[in-house]
Design an enzyme around this catalytic site. Structure first.
Site, PDB file in Angstrom:
ATOM      1  N   LYS A 166       0.824  -1.193   0.000  1.00  0.00           N
ATOM      2  CA  LYS A 166       0.000   0.000   0.000  1.00  0.00           C
ATOM      3  C   LYS A 166       0.868   1.257   0.000  1.00  0.00           C
ATOM      4  CE  LYS A 166      -3.948  -2.199   0.449  1.00  0.00           C
ATOM      5  NZ  LYS A 166      -4.971  -2.206  -0.618  1.00  0.00           N
ATOM      6  N   ASP A 195      -0.721   0.105  -4.401  1.00  0.00           N
ATOM      7  CA  ASP A 195      -2.159   0.363  -4.325  1.00  0.00           C
ATOM      8  C   ASP A 195      -2.395   1.612  -3.486  1.00  0.00           C
ATOM      9  OD1 ASP A 195      -4.896   0.310  -4.070  1.00  0.00           O
ATOM     10  OD2 ASP A 195      -5.010  -1.699  -3.206  1.00  0.00           O
ATOM     11  N   GLU A 221      -2.593   0.841  -8.483  1.00  0.00           N
ATOM     12  CA  GLU A 221      -3.986   0.431  -8.322  1.00  0.00           C
ATOM     13  C   GLU A 221      -4.805   1.547  -7.687  1.00  0.00           C
ATOM     14  OE1 GLU A 221      -6.248  -3.116  -5.816  1.00  0.00           O
ATOM     15  OE2 GLU A 221      -4.285  -3.479  -6.719  1.00  0.00           O
ATOM     16  N   GLU A 247     -11.883  -3.226  -8.168  1.00  0.00           N
ATOM     17  CA  GLU A 247     -12.460  -3.730  -6.926  1.00  0.00           C
ATOM     18  C   GLU A 247     -13.638  -2.892  -6.454  1.00  0.00           C
ATOM     19  OE1 GLU A 247     -10.533  -2.507  -2.938  1.00  0.00           O
ATOM     20  OE2 GLU A 247      -8.838  -2.814  -4.281  1.00  0.00           O
ATOM     21  N   ASP A 270     -14.107  -8.185  -8.850  1.00  0.00           N
ATOM     22  CA  ASP A 270     -14.273  -9.008  -7.649  1.00  0.00           C
ATOM     23  C   ASP A 270     -15.520  -9.860  -7.832  1.00  0.00           C
ATOM     24  OD1 ASP A 270     -15.391  -9.730  -5.018  1.00  0.00           O
ATOM     25  OD2 ASP A 270     -13.804  -8.498  -4.166  1.00  0.00           O
ATOM     26  N   HIS A 297      -9.749  -9.057  -7.749  1.00  0.00           N
ATOM     27  CA  HIS A 297      -9.592  -8.598  -6.378  1.00  0.00           C
ATOM     28  C   HIS A 297     -10.046  -9.684  -5.408  1.00  0.00           C
ATOM     29  CE1 HIS A 297     -11.336  -6.431  -2.770  1.00  0.00           C
ATOM     30  NE2 HIS A 297     -10.100  -5.957  -2.782  1.00  0.00           N
TER      31      HIS A 297
END
Length: 377
Positions: A166, A195, A221, A247, A270, A297
């Site tokens: 992240k 992300d 992301e 996602e 997802d 995801h």
């Protein structure tokens, strides 16, 4: 074969490690598990999830409304039932909770259908391959450098082909420091994904992504809010860094808008959030027509079968601390070997819950009214 009952239950299961990104802190995941029973003695289970909000509403949609629409129907007529339910749920909005409720039902119907033919789901869908490459994914923005590198080192020890961390700290230099340290650890032979969890606006994002260019990252992301399609398209023109999105999208129409705008490189649908297996497969086909690959995801235990059935599969996400296998609620864990995931070979989708282990996480929806949500991030 006819459906004779539909019944759901709600569970709150904490991740096995702490989860926090740029926009959310997750204390426990809500899982809605739906069991569809038939008069042929075959039952299927589907599931939906949230990161802490809305689980009881999803359960109520399924049991209070969808159940009466399904009883007496042939569960193998999946497309007809999906379209009918979608039309009814659409009356109260598109996507979101409606898609999650529909997804739990659709997954259960595919489970029943594969069991009725006595084949694993990926073989029913065509079995394009027998395994799929994986990446280790951490929800880890709160970790200091040493803890982050320890987590990533664990991903490498498990054999993952890539890792994801992240970013989205207030200070952009802290993001750079994290990426520099992780990039050094993973080396040049494995991909590194990052992300941002929709953390930035367009101007801030352009400034930050310029600084990321030298790292040759595999993708960035959700750099912007998921509804900002034009912003993502502009970013793709501005930087060479590939963009991954999906996602936070709930319908194939939303994915179509991204693809038509040339605003996405890797499609991260997802399976629970888009309304189940039926819709996920349509999104995969749509993406293939735009020469985009799928990197779904979450939900590794189910997504593995789908990834082994399509032509445009990229890589499977294994979220650290959040899989059913890690949380210890399955009869049989997902098989991971040398950076590859293998679909279950038992008839159906293969995600078989251990009810005894699951029971200790059961929640009475009425009890949610007493929860203190004031400290939610």
């Amino acid at each position: 074969m006819k459906i004779i009952d539909v019944a759901s239950r709600l569970h709150h299961i904490p991740p096995t490690v702490s989860w926090e990104d740029a926009t959310h802190r997750v204390a426990s995941l809500e899982f809605i598990i739906t069991r569809v029973t038939t008069d042929a003695g075959i039952a299927g289970e589907g599931f939906a999830y949230t990161t802490g909000i809305g689980g009881s509403a999803i359960l109520a949609l399924i049991d209070d409304y969808c159940r009466t629409m399904l009883v007496g129907q042939d569960p193998r007529q999946i497309e007809r039932l999906w379209s009918f339910l979608y039309g009814q749920l659409h009356r109260s909005g598109t996507g979101g909770i409606n898609s999650l409720a529909l997804g739990a039902i659709d997954i259960a119907l595919w489970d029943i259908t594969a069991k009725s033919y006595n084949v694993p789901l990926h073989r029913l869908l065509g079995a394009r391959r027998d395994s799929i490459a994986t990446y280790g994914s951490g929800i880890d923005l709160f970790l200091d450098s040493d803890a982050l590198l320890s987590q990533v080192d664990g991903f490498l020890a498990q054999g993952h082909k890539a890792v994801k961390v992240k970013i989205g700290r207030d200070n952009s230099e802290e993001d750079i420091d994290r990426i520099t340290a992780v990039k050094k650890l993973v080396g040049s032979k494995r991909r590194l994904f990052v992300d941002a969890n929709q953390r930035w606006n367009v101007a801030d994002c352009m400034s930050r992504l310029q600084k990321l260019a030298p790292f040759e990252l595999g993708w960035i992301e959700e750099p912007l809010h998921a509804e900002n399609i034009r912003g993502h398209a502009d970013l793709r023109q501005f930087v060479s860094l590939p963009i991954a999105v999906g996602e936070s999208l709930y319908t194939r129409h939303q994915f179509a808008d991204y693809l038509q705008a040339n605003a996405v490189d890797f499609v991260q649908a997802d399976v629970c959030r888009v309304g189940g297996i039926s819709e996920w497969l349509k999104i995969a086909s749509l993406s293939a027509s735009f020469h985009r690959t799928m990197a779904p995801h979450y939900m590794s235990e189910l997504s593995v079968a789908l990834m082994c059935a399509i032509d445009n599969a990229e890589i499977l996400e294994c979220v650290h601390g959040g899989s059913f296998s890690e949380m210890g609620v399955l009869q049989t864990e997902l098989r991971l070997e040398n950076g590859m995931a293998f679909p279950f070979e038992t008839p159906g989708h293969g995600v078989r819950f251990d009810d005894e282990k699951l029971e200790r996480f059961a929640v009475d929806p009425a009890a949610l009214r007493t929860r203190n949500m004031q400290s939610a991030k």
